[in-house]
Design a protein around this motif. Structure first.
Motif, PDB file in Angstrom:
ATOM      1  N   GLU A  88       0.829  -1.213   0.000  1.00  0.00           N
ATOM      2  CA  GLU A  88       0.000   0.000   0.000  1.00  0.00           C
ATOM      3  C   GLU A  88       0.857   1.255   0.000  1.00  0.00           C
ATOM      4  O   GLU A  88       0.553   2.231  -0.704  1.00  0.00           O
ATOM      5  CB  GLU A  88      -0.913  -0.017   1.231  1.00  0.00           C
ATOM      6  N   LEU A  89       1.938   1.246   0.771  1.00  0.00           N
ATOM      7  CA  LEU A  89       2.835   2.398   0.805  1.00  0.00           C
ATOM      8  C   LEU A  89       3.502   2.614  -0.549  1.00  0.00           C
ATOM      9  O   LEU A  89       3.706   3.755  -0.981  1.00  0.00           O
ATOM     10  CB  LEU A  89       3.888   2.208   1.898  1.00  0.00           C
ATOM     11  N   ASP A  90       3.830   1.524  -1.243  1.00  0.00           N
ATOM     12  CA  ASP A  90       4.409   1.649  -2.583  1.00  0.00           C
ATOM     13  C   ASP A  90       3.407   2.244  -3.568  1.00  0.00           C
ATOM     14  O   ASP A  90       3.775   3.006  -4.469  1.00  0.00           O
ATOM     15  CB  ASP A  90       4.888   0.284  -3.080  1.00  0.00           C
ATOM     16  N   LEU A  91       2.130   1.891  -3.395  1.00  0.00           N
ATOM     17  CA  LEU A  91       1.094   2.452  -4.271  1.00  0.00           C
ATOM     18  C   LEU A  91       0.924   3.951  -4.022  1.00  0.00           C
ATOM     19  O   LEU A  91       0.700   4.724  -4.954  1.00  0.00           O
ATOM     20  CB  LEU A  91      -0.235   1.733  -4.036  1.00  0.00           C
ATOM     21  N   ILE A  92       1.033   4.362  -2.761  1.00  0.00           N
ATOM     22  CA  ILE A  92       0.969   5.799  -2.445  1.00  0.00           C
ATOM     23  C   ILE A  92       2.136   6.507  -3.118  1.00  0.00           C
ATOM     24  O   ILE A  92       1.982   7.569  -3.713  1.00  0.00           O
ATOM     25  CB  ILE A  92       0.959   6.010  -0.932  1.00  0.00           C
ATOM     26  N   GLY A  93       3.303   5.893  -3.014  1.00  0.00           N
ATOM     27  CA  GLY A  93       4.433   6.265  -3.849  1.00  0.00           C
ATOM     28  C   GLY A  93       5.264   7.456  -3.444  1.00  0.00           C
ATOM     29  O   GLY A  93       6.302   7.709  -4.059  1.00  0.00           O
ATOM     30  N   THR A  94       4.873   8.200  -2.424  1.00  0.00           N
ATOM     31  CA  THR A  94       5.677   9.364  -2.035  1.00  0.00           C
ATOM     32  C   THR A  94       6.901   8.899  -1.240  1.00  0.00           C
ATOM     33  O   THR A  94       6.873   7.852  -0.595  1.00  0.00           O
ATOM     34  CB  THR A  94       4.855  10.336  -1.172  1.00  0.00           C
ATOM     35  N   PRO A  95       7.972   9.698  -1.278  1.00  0.00           N
ATOM     36  CA  PRO A  95       9.148   9.336  -0.469  1.00  0.00           C
ATOM     37  C   PRO A  95       8.815   9.211   1.014  1.00  0.00           C
ATOM     38  O   PRO A  95       9.356   8.352   1.711  1.00  0.00           O
ATOM     39  CB  PRO A  95      10.122  10.494  -0.723  1.00  0.00           C
ATOM     40  N   GLU A  96       7.891  10.073   1.503  1.00  0.00           N
ATOM     41  CA  GLU A  96       7.510  10.030   2.917  1.00  0.00           C
ATOM     42  C   GLU A  96       6.827   8.708   3.254  1.00  0.00           C
ATOM     43  O   GLU A  96       7.093   8.092   4.297  1.00  0.00           O
ATOM     44  CB  GLU A  96       6.587  11.198   3.257  1.00  0.00           C
ATOM     45  N   ALA A  97       5.950   8.260   2.360  1.00  0.00           N
ATOM     46  CA  ALA A  97       5.244   6.998   2.602  1.00  0.00           C
ATOM     47  C   ALA A  97       6.206   5.823   2.536  1.00  0.00           C
ATOM     48  O   ALA A  97       6.177   4.927   3.392  1.00  0.00           O
ATOM     49  CB  ALA A  97       4.124   6.824   1.584  1.00  0.00           C
ATOM     50  N   ARG A  98       7.061   5.812   1.536  1.00  0.00           N
ATOM     51  CA  ARG A  98       7.998   4.694   1.389  1.00  0.00           C
ATOM     52  C   ARG A  98       8.994   4.619   2.537  1.00  0.00           C
ATOM     53  O   ARG A  98       9.541   3.551   2.826  1.00  0.00           O
ATOM     54  CB  ARG A  98       8.730   4.818   0.054  1.00  0.00           C
ATOM     55  N   ALA A  99       9.223   5.719   3.213  1.00  0.00           N
ATOM     56  CA  ALA A  99      10.147   5.713   4.355  1.00  0.00           C
ATOM     57  C   ALA A  99       9.617   4.860   5.507  1.00  0.00           C
ATOM     58  O   ALA A  99      10.387   4.464   6.389  1.00  0.00           O
ATOM     59  CB  ALA A  99      10.387   7.141   4.834  1.00  0.00           C
TER      60      ALA A  99
ATOM     61  N   ARG B  80       8.152   1.887   5.036  1.00  0.00           N
ATOM     62  CA  ARG B  80       8.129   0.474   4.658  1.00  0.00           C
ATOM     63  C   ARG B  80       8.813  -0.362   5.745  1.00  0.00           C
ATOM     64  O   ARG B  80       9.809   0.049   6.334  1.00  0.00           O
ATOM     65  CB  ARG B  80       8.844   0.232   3.320  1.00  0.00           C
ATOM     66  N   GLY B  81       8.253  -1.549   5.999  1.00  0.00           N
ATOM     67  CA  GLY B  81       8.887  -2.466   6.935  1.00  0.00           C
ATOM     68  C   GLY B  81       8.678  -2.140   8.398  1.00  0.00           C
ATOM     69  O   GLY B  81       9.277  -2.789   9.268  1.00  0.00           O
TER      70      GLY B  81
END
Length: 365
Positions: free
Chosen positions: A207-218, A220-221
């Motif tokens: 889901e975070l990858d789909l949002i795709g912003t650097p803030e969201a991807r930070a 992950r995990g």
């Protein structure tokens, strides 16, 4: 040997092996893992090796169907595993030395069917250190209470949200209270509640990858471990309640949280990260043999104090997920549905494998 694994054991973490088949029982592998790797529990899984050949031939000669054969093979494996772990069960006064057996997932979405299947398998195996794995579906929660009320140990699996864990805790406490009313010795009842941490991370990372912003991807995990920490905080609060105090006075054991850390699904993460991070007193960590070996080789487990100190960080992680627009209840409800469908498909594939093995001995039942 086993220095890191010994450290985890001393912190109050029980290490369980996921997916024990008959070959591992027959070659003495489980005995070695108990002795050298601090393994104190297992989940059962039907293997493919020659160790099943003699029993399959006898079942084929009797004209057994694939379903009947699968049941008989499973019961034999479970009895064997329970016998192998009986010394651990006795040494720990029943806390460990447990064997978890999954009931047919086709029954997981009906209360009466779940209860009937659990009773049947419990009677067939007839070992005190057996737990029956029941997914934490809303329909199965009353069956979990009824099982515990009859003295049947339960491994509640697929606990995906803090709210569902609250419901599981309620089912557990109600089950112990029912056991008391039924005259069952609650000191002999075991239960664990399993959070599939790797699955949680996989769903949230997607889901975070789909949002795709650097803030969201930070982030992950971080979601799976955050949910696990907050579940453990709820567990601690439950132990402080007057309701639990009355049951504990009768000898009841808490329902331990089990971290399903069998595999780290994203290879960008350390292969031992869940076992390293989720170090909490009186908890269970479920590992594949491969992950167990990796943990012994290069694991760097945190301390239990560090785990308890992470509650505020866990709340912050979930707060950020909400800010990013992650609908956690909806997302995890879909993940539960998908996971149950996967269990049913795995069961169907297992029946096909048994059918093929029976056919080798002259029957296509």
């Amino acid at each position: 040997m086993g220095g890191i694994l010994r450290e985890l054991s001393e912190e109050g973490v029980s290490l369980w092996l996921d997916g024990l088949g008959r070959d591992r029982l027959a070659d003495g592998g489980l005995t070695g893992l108990v002795r050298d790797r601090y393994v104190v529990g297992v989940t059962g899984a039907l293997g493919d090796g020659d160790a099943y050949r003699e029993q399959l031939a006898a079942l084929a000669a009797c004209g057994a169907t694939a379903a009947t054969a699968l049941r008989e093979l499973t019961i034999s494996d479970l009895r064997w595993a329970c016998q192998e772990l009986e010394p651990v069960y006795l040494r720990t006064a029943g806390l460990d030395g447990l064997v978890s057996a999954r009931i047919d997932p086709a029954f997981a979405e009906g209360t009466c069917l779940t209860l009937a299947e659990a009773r049947s398998l419990h009677l067939a195996v007839d070992r005190p250190n057996l737990l029956l794995e029941i997914p934490a579906t809303p329909e199965a929660l009353p069956a979990i209470t009824r099982c515990l009320g009859e003295g049947i140990g339960v491994h509640v699996s697929l606990v995906l949200t803090e709210e569902r864990y609250r419901q599981v805790l309620e089912a557990f406490l109600a089950g112990l209270e029912l056991a008391v009313a039924n005259g069952v010795d609650v000191s002999r009842i075991n239960s664990v509640a399993g959070l599939p941490v790797g699955l949680l991370d996989t769903v949230l990372d997607r889901e975070l990858d789909l949002i795709g912003t650097p803030e969201a991807r930070a982030f992950r995990g971080q979601g799976g471990i955050a949910l696990a920490r907050l579940a453990y905080r709820r567990y601690e609060r439950a132990l402080g309640s007057a309701r639990w105090g009355g049951l504990a006075a009768l000898g009841a054991r808490p329902q331990r949280l089990l971290w399903d850390a069998t595999e780290v699904m994203d290879r960008r993460y350390r292969d031992t990260r869940y076992a390293e991070e989720l170090v909490a007193p009186n908890s269970v960590t479920l590992l594949s043999e491969r992950t167990l070996t990796a943990l012994a080789d290069h694991g760097r487990p945190a301390s239990a104090a560090r785990f308890a100190g992470g509650y505020a960080d866990a709340e912050q992680v979930l707060g950020y997920l909400d800010r990013f627009g992650v609908d956690l209840p909806k997302l995890l409800a879909a993940a539960e549905h998908e996971a149950l469908a996967g269990l049913r498909l795995a069961r169907a594939a297992l029946l096909e494998r048994v059918l093929a093995r029976l056919a080798e001995f002259g029957t296509a039942a």
